[in-house]
Enzyme design. Sequence first.
Site, PDB file in Angstrom:
ATOM      1  N   THR A   1       0.869  -1.167   0.000  1.00 23.60           N
ATOM      2  CA  THR A   1       0.000   0.000   0.000  1.00 23.60           C
ATOM      3  C   THR A   1       0.910   1.222   0.000  1.00 23.60           C
ATOM      4  O   THR A   1       1.988   1.205   0.610  1.00 23.60           O
ATOM      5  CB  THR A   1      -0.920   0.043   1.233  1.00 23.60           C
ATOM      6  OG1 THR A   1      -0.117   0.184   2.418  1.00 23.60           O
ATOM      7  CG2 THR A   1      -1.768  -1.218   1.350  1.00 23.60           C
ATOM      8  N   HIS A   2       0.524   2.266  -0.697  1.00 24.02           N
ATOM      9  CA  HIS A   2       1.361   3.467  -0.822  1.00 24.02           C
ATOM     10  C   HIS A   2       2.744   3.128  -1.385  1.00 24.02           C
ATOM     11  O   HIS A   2       3.730   3.803  -1.069  1.00 24.02           O
ATOM     12  CB  HIS A   2       1.516   4.170   0.530  1.00 24.02           C
ATOM     13  CG  HIS A   2       0.222   4.461   1.210  1.00 24.02           C
ATOM     14  ND1 HIS A   2      -0.544   5.563   0.925  1.00 24.02           N
ATOM     15  CD2 HIS A   2      -0.451   3.770   2.169  1.00 24.02           C
ATOM     16  CE1 HIS A   2      -1.638   5.559   1.682  1.00 24.02           C
ATOM     17  NE2 HIS A   2      -1.604   4.475   2.434  1.00 24.02           N
TER      18      HIS A   2
ATOM     19  N   SER B   1      18.435   0.717 -25.577  1.00 24.25           N
ATOM     20  CA  SER B   1      18.854   2.114 -25.544  1.00 24.25           C
ATOM     21  C   SER B   1      19.901   2.351 -26.619  1.00 24.25           C
ATOM     22  O   SER B   1      20.704   1.468 -26.930  1.00 24.25           O
ATOM     23  CB  SER B   1      19.441   2.454 -24.176  1.00 24.25           C
ATOM     24  OG  SER B   1      20.193   3.647 -24.214  1.00 24.25           O
TER      25      SER B   1
ATOM     26  N   ASN C   1      14.384  -2.147 -21.622  1.00 25.81           N
ATOM     27  CA  ASN C   1      13.363  -1.204 -21.172  1.00 25.81           C
ATOM     28  C   ASN C   1      11.938  -1.746 -21.332  1.00 25.81           C
ATOM     29  O   ASN C   1      11.612  -2.337 -22.369  1.00 25.81           O
ATOM     30  CB  ASN C   1      13.488   0.099 -21.966  1.00 25.81           C
ATOM     31  CG  ASN C   1      14.828   0.765 -21.751  1.00 25.81           C
ATOM     32  OD1 ASN C   1      15.392   0.729 -20.662  1.00 25.81           O
ATOM     33  ND2 ASN C   1      15.372   1.364 -22.814  1.00 25.81           N
TER      34      ASN C   1
ATOM     35  N   GLN D   1     -19.750  16.272 -35.442  1.00 21.27           N
ATOM     36  CA  GLN D   1     -18.849  15.653 -36.418  1.00 21.27           C
ATOM     37  C   GLN D   1     -17.554  15.209 -35.745  1.00 21.27           C
ATOM     38  O   GLN D   1     -16.969  14.181 -36.109  1.00 21.27           O
ATOM     39  CB  GLN D   1     -18.539  16.644 -37.534  1.00 21.27           C
ATOM     40  CG  GLN D   1     -17.507  16.175 -38.539  1.00 21.27           C
ATOM     41  CD  GLN D   1     -17.274  17.214 -39.626  1.00 21.27           C
ATOM     42  OE1 GLN D   1     -18.223  17.729 -40.195  1.00 21.27           O
ATOM     43  NE2 GLN D   1     -16.017  17.516 -39.911  1.00 21.27           N
TER      44      GLN D   1
ATOM     45  N   LYS E   1     -16.655  11.510 -33.787  1.00 22.31           N
ATOM     46  CA  LYS E   1     -16.376  10.225 -34.444  1.00 22.31           C
ATOM     47  C   LYS E   1     -14.948   9.745 -34.195  1.00 22.31           C
ATOM     48  O   LYS E   1     -14.723   8.597 -33.781  1.00 22.31           O
ATOM     49  CB  LYS E   1     -16.627  10.334 -35.950  1.00 22.31           C
ATOM     50  CG  LYS E   1     -18.070  10.477 -36.344  1.00 22.31           C
ATOM     51  CD  LYS E   1     -18.271  10.321 -37.851  1.00 22.31           C
ATOM     52  CE  LYS E   1     -17.624  11.432 -38.640  1.00 22.31           C
ATOM     53  NZ  LYS E   1     -17.919  11.332 -40.087  1.00 22.31           N
TER      54      LYS E   1
END
Length: 461
Positions: free
Chosen positions: A155-156, A278, A286, A323, A326
């Site tokens: 948590t946190h 990288s 990554n 319009q 969409k």
Amino acid sequence: MAKLWDKGKNTDAMVLEFTTGNDYAVDMNLVPADILGNIAHVRMLHKIGMFNDQELDTIEQGLIDILEDYKQGKFEITPDMEDVHTAVENALTERIGELGQRIHLGRSRNDQSIVDMRLYVRDMLLQVTVAALDCADTILHFARRWWDTPMPGYTHTRPAMPSSMGLWAGAIGEQILDDLMLTGAAYAMMDQCPLGSAAGYGVNIKIDREFTSGQLGFARVQNNTLAVQNSRGKFELAVIQSCQHLMIDLSRAAADIIFFSQPELGFITIPDHLTTGSSIMPHKKNPDVLELVRAKAADMNGLATSVASMLTGLVSGYSRDLQLTKEPVIKALDITLASLQIMKRMFEGLEVNDKKCVEAFTPDLFAADAANEGAIQKNIPFRKAYKIVSENLDKMQMGNPKLIFKSRTHQGAPGNLKVEDAHKRLDLHRLAITHRIKTGDEVIKRLLTKTSQGGQDKPAE
């Protein structure tokens, strides 16, 4: 290129360019839907006596040929055409002559645009639902495979209580299934036929809206003609919001995987083929896919806000603002479909490091357990037991992470995940969606089979 609203007067070129915008490009997505809607409409006009059999056959063949050109990459919408409706009608007129100019009777570009979007969105929502079910299925299998691997719960972003890899993954799978309730609601909104509403006020012709609706496989006719126009954009917003919920859950899953796979924790390893590198650091692997899922979830929030803002303050009836509703829904569906597919691939490749998961446990993770046990064993209020534990955290004994599966056995806890129940929910969803896809395929097949060849005949139940 003739415009459907051309009255023989010149319009400023800058006005034409500004009002068209990129609508012509967006509408390339809607060509198949526009052709199907046209076929259903002309069949209805034939039914009420506006076309004879030969005329209907000629129009149907012309529209089917245009669709074939589209599939082969031979059909395009250029800026001077404005939109898909103009492009298709003009192409049809070029093929069959003046007869092509008669197909707009009893209809406006307003209800034509709405039906195109509803046909397109219905199909895309089915694809998104299938992708969501496939993704949830993969994640739930992951949860079942690693159900007994303990890991810290956070948590946190700080260690909090004992958890498990199965609890974490199972939560994501069940959340996706919950999201499909919203997707289903959005589908139900879109599954109403708008044709016949024209510009919002009906027409002075005895059209058969039920017939047209049945031809297109809608669940019902959207009754009030003005309500049809007022629902434009609003129904699209509901679709975007259903996608938004899916993306929120995928974003959280992506953030979790990034967090759990960082070298300092190492609970999960992302395989090399699902990472990128990288240009300067040779060692980097990554999690770009996961970062982009997070970013696309944020983009989704922007799409929802954009459409909601466009709708706010509009008077009843059509306004050109609509319009611009969409493109956001088309983009939202594309984003969600791609994100579900890539997250499925991610969970298929994730590797779990049991040892590091267990090694991450510390005595204070069992503090809440100690407070619960103290309250029961000493028959004292929980608040007193809590205080005793808090004052003796430095004396906390390390618990056995593997025992959490014996101590937490209530419904939904690490020792009783009931993943099989989630799979039953998933199977029911899949059964329903398979039937809906089959029905939709039959509708398209009938529409693309000319009436003279039995295209309006419904298959035996």
